[in-house]
Design a protein around this motif. Structure first.
Motif, PDB file in Angstrom:
ATOM      1  N   LEU A  20     -10.916   3.492  -2.061  1.00 58.66           N
ATOM      2  CA  LEU A  20     -11.178   2.682  -2.705  1.00 58.66           C
ATOM      3  C   LEU A  20     -11.492   2.933  -4.448  1.00 58.66           C
ATOM      4  CD1 LEU A  20     -14.813   2.834  -0.540  1.00 58.66           C
ATOM      5  CD2 LEU A  20     -12.308   1.092  -0.757  1.00 58.66           C
ATOM      6  N   ARG A  21     -11.136   3.996  -4.621  1.00 59.53           N
ATOM      7  CA  ARG A  21     -10.829   3.954  -6.191  1.00 59.53           C
ATOM      8  C   ARG A  21      -9.866   3.569  -7.150  1.00 59.53           C
ATOM      9  NH1 ARG A  21     -11.744   9.620  -7.417  1.00 59.53           N
ATOM     10  NH2 ARG A  21     -13.860   8.954  -6.990  1.00 59.53           N
ATOM     11  N   ARG A  22      -8.571   4.037  -5.912  1.00 56.19           N
ATOM     12  CA  ARG A  22      -7.571   3.512  -6.017  1.00 56.19           C
ATOM     13  C   ARG A  22      -7.171   1.421  -6.240  1.00 56.19           C
ATOM     14  NH1 ARG A  22      -3.776   6.003  -2.160  1.00 56.19           N
ATOM     15  NH2 ARG A  22      -2.643   4.140  -2.187  1.00 56.19           N
ATOM     16  N   LEU A  23      -7.943   0.971  -5.072  1.00 51.00           N
ATOM     17  CA  LEU A  23      -8.392  -0.068  -4.978  1.00 51.00           C
ATOM     18  C   LEU A  23      -8.821  -1.411  -6.670  1.00 51.00           C
ATOM     19  CD1 LEU A  23      -9.205  -0.990  -1.209  1.00 51.00           C
ATOM     20  CD2 LEU A  23      -6.898  -1.802  -1.824  1.00 51.00           C
ATOM     21  N   ALA A  24      -9.559  -0.514  -7.134  1.00 50.09           N
ATOM     22  CA  ALA A  24     -10.361  -0.935  -8.329  1.00 50.09           C
ATOM     23  C   ALA A  24     -10.098  -1.084  -9.196  1.00 50.09           C
ATOM     24  CB  ALA A  24     -11.346  -0.138  -8.682  1.00 50.09           C
ATOM     25  N   ARG A  25      -8.109  -1.028  -8.959  1.00 48.26           N
ATOM     26  CA  ARG A  25      -6.992  -1.260  -9.923  1.00 48.26           C
ATOM     27  C   ARG A  25      -6.060  -2.066 -10.016  1.00 48.26           C
ATOM     28  NH1 ARG A  25      -7.509   4.707  -9.902  1.00 48.26           N
ATOM     29  NH2 ARG A  25      -8.604   5.066 -11.436  1.00 48.26           N
ATOM     30  N   CYS A  26      -6.295  -3.153  -8.753  1.00 43.38           N
ATOM     31  CA  CYS A  26      -5.936  -4.010  -7.797  1.00 43.38           C
ATOM     32  C   CYS A  26      -6.084  -4.746  -8.839  1.00 43.38           C
ATOM     33  CB  CYS A  26      -5.323  -4.156  -6.997  1.00 43.38           C
ATOM     34  SG  CYS A  26      -7.221  -4.602  -6.159  1.00 43.38           S
ATOM     35  N   PRO A  27      -4.890  -6.289  -9.238  1.00 42.16           N
ATOM     36  CA  PRO A  27      -5.348  -7.440  -9.816  1.00 42.16           C
ATOM     37  C   PRO A  27      -5.981  -8.230  -9.544  1.00 42.16           C
ATOM     38  CG  PRO A  27      -2.884  -7.386  -8.918  1.00 42.16           C
ATOM     39  CD  PRO A  27      -3.808  -6.365  -8.655  1.00 42.16           C
ATOM     40  N   TYR A  28      -6.590  -8.352  -8.069  1.00 41.84           N
ATOM     41  CA  TYR A  28      -7.447  -9.321  -7.659  1.00 41.84           C
ATOM     42  C   TYR A  28      -8.963  -9.092  -7.424  1.00 41.84           C
ATOM     43  CZ  TYR A  28      -2.493  -9.789  -5.080  1.00 41.84           C
ATOM     44  OH  TYR A  28      -1.192  -8.961  -4.755  1.00 41.84           O
ATOM     45  N   PRO A  29      -9.959 -10.362  -8.287  1.00 44.92           N
ATOM     46  CA  PRO A  29     -10.985  -9.875  -8.566  1.00 44.92           C
ATOM     47  C   PRO A  29     -11.854 -10.285  -7.071  1.00 44.92           C
ATOM     48  CG  PRO A  29     -10.195 -12.199  -9.107  1.00 44.92           C
ATOM     49  CD  PRO A  29      -9.017 -11.120  -9.225  1.00 44.92           C
ATOM     50  N   PHE A  30     -11.375 -10.385  -6.024  1.00 41.95           N
ATOM     51  CA  PHE A  30     -11.598 -11.010  -4.518  1.00 41.95           C
ATOM     52  C   PHE A  30     -11.548  -9.554  -4.380  1.00 41.95           C
ATOM     53  CE2 PHE A  30      -7.597 -12.315  -4.321  1.00 41.95           C
ATOM     54  CZ  PHE A  30      -7.330 -11.377  -3.525  1.00 41.95           C
ATOM     55  N   VAL A  31     -11.089  -9.457  -4.690  1.00 34.90           N
ATOM     56  CA  VAL A  31     -10.842  -6.751  -4.215  1.00 34.90           C
ATOM     57  C   VAL A  31     -11.952  -6.214  -4.999  1.00 34.90           C
ATOM     58  CG1 VAL A  31      -9.608  -5.388  -4.140  1.00 34.90           C
ATOM     59  CG2 VAL A  31      -8.231  -7.620  -3.251  1.00 34.90           C
ATOM     60  N   TRP A  32     -12.008  -6.519  -6.442  1.00 32.20           N
ATOM     61  CA  TRP A  32     -12.781  -6.020  -6.983  1.00 32.20           C
ATOM     62  C   TRP A  32     -14.811  -6.548  -6.666  1.00 32.20           C
ATOM     63  CZ3 TRP A  32     -11.118  -8.487 -11.839  1.00 32.20           C
ATOM     64  CH2 TRP A  32      -9.945  -8.418 -12.310  1.00 32.20           C
ATOM     65  N   GLN A  33     -14.989  -7.475  -6.168  1.00 32.49           N
ATOM     66  CA  GLN A  33     -16.284  -8.238  -4.769  1.00 32.49           C
ATOM     67  C   GLN A  33     -16.804  -7.806  -4.670  1.00 32.49           C
ATOM     68  OE1 GLN A  33     -15.932 -12.286  -5.755  1.00 32.49           O
ATOM     69  NE2 GLN A  33     -15.762 -12.684  -8.225  1.00 32.49           N
ATOM     70  N   ALA A  34     -15.322  -7.324  -3.330  1.00 26.16           N
ATOM     71  CA  ALA A  34     -15.805  -6.767  -2.328  1.00 26.16           C
ATOM     72  C   ALA A  34     -15.656  -4.930  -2.395  1.00 26.16           C
ATOM     73  CB  ALA A  34     -14.062  -7.000  -1.303  1.00 26.16           C
ATOM     74  N   LEU A  35     -15.313  -4.493  -3.318  1.00 27.67           N
ATOM     75  CA  LEU A  35     -15.798  -3.425  -3.479  1.00 27.67           C
ATOM     76  C   LEU A  35     -17.077  -3.085  -4.323  1.00 27.67           C
ATOM     77  CD1 LEU A  35     -11.813  -2.010  -5.232  1.00 27.67           C
ATOM     78  CD2 LEU A  35     -12.748  -1.228  -2.933  1.00 27.67           C
ATOM     79  N   ALA A  36     -17.501  -4.043  -4.413  1.00 28.10           N
ATOM     80  CA  ALA A  36     -18.818  -4.283  -5.646  1.00 28.10           C
ATOM     81  C   ALA A  36     -19.655  -3.744  -4.447  1.00 28.10           C
ATOM     82  CB  ALA A  36     -18.676  -4.768  -6.294  1.00 28.10           C
ATOM     83  N   ALA A  37     -19.270  -5.463  -3.167  1.00 23.69           N
ATOM     84  CA  ALA A  37     -20.304  -5.180  -2.598  1.00 23.69           C
ATOM     85  C   ALA A  37     -20.134  -4.037  -0.759  1.00 23.69           C
ATOM     86  CB  ALA A  37     -20.218  -6.373  -1.941  1.00 23.69           C
TER      87      ALA A  37
END
Length: 137
Positions: A20-37
């Motif tokens: 999940l920490r590695r995914l936070a560095r991807c460039p997609y805001p919808f992924v950031w939102q999924a991580l925040a949820a």
């Protein structure tokens, strides 16, 4: 990973904090939102996400999700508070994040109340903010 959908699926289903920490560095805001949820996202990753920027709508949604996350500790909430204050100072309207912060007792009510003094805060936001902070008790 090959497509943005793959990143999103992983953010929604993964429970390993390192992934999940590695995914936070991807460039997609919808992924950031999924991580925040995601309930599996750790506080350090949430704090990292508080600095992520894309567009006003996506940023405001992300900040609201971060402010309401059950693992958001005082460090995360302070980072969200700083990001929200900056957006309000620029004239943006992250109102949902402001009101979510107002419901969190981990951050002082007066700190949250000051958000209503920024240029982007409307009188309606200030009224709702006062009511939300008053409901804290």
């Amino acid at each position: 990973m090959h497509t943005p959908a793959d990143y999103l699926e992983l953010a929604r289903t993964e429970s390993d904090c390192f992934v999940l920490r590695r995914l936070a560095r991807c460039p997609y805001p919808f992924v950031w939102q999924a991580l925040a949820a995601s309930p599996h996202t750790a506080a350090d990753t949430l704090a990292e996400l508080s600095a992520a920027r894309d567009s006003a709508w996506n940023d405001n949604r992300l900040l609201c999700l971060l402010a309401g996350h059950p693992s958001a500790d005082s460090a995360v909430l302070r980072a969200v508070h700083a990001a929200v204050a900056a957006k309000l100072a620029e004239g943006e309207r992250p109102y949902a994040a402001v009101l979510t912060l107002a419901g969190r007792t981990e951050i002082e009510a007066e700190e949250v109340r000051r958000l209503g003094t920024f240029r982007g805060a409307s009188s309606r936001l200030r009224g709702r903010l006062d009511r939300r902070l008053g409901a804290r008790g």
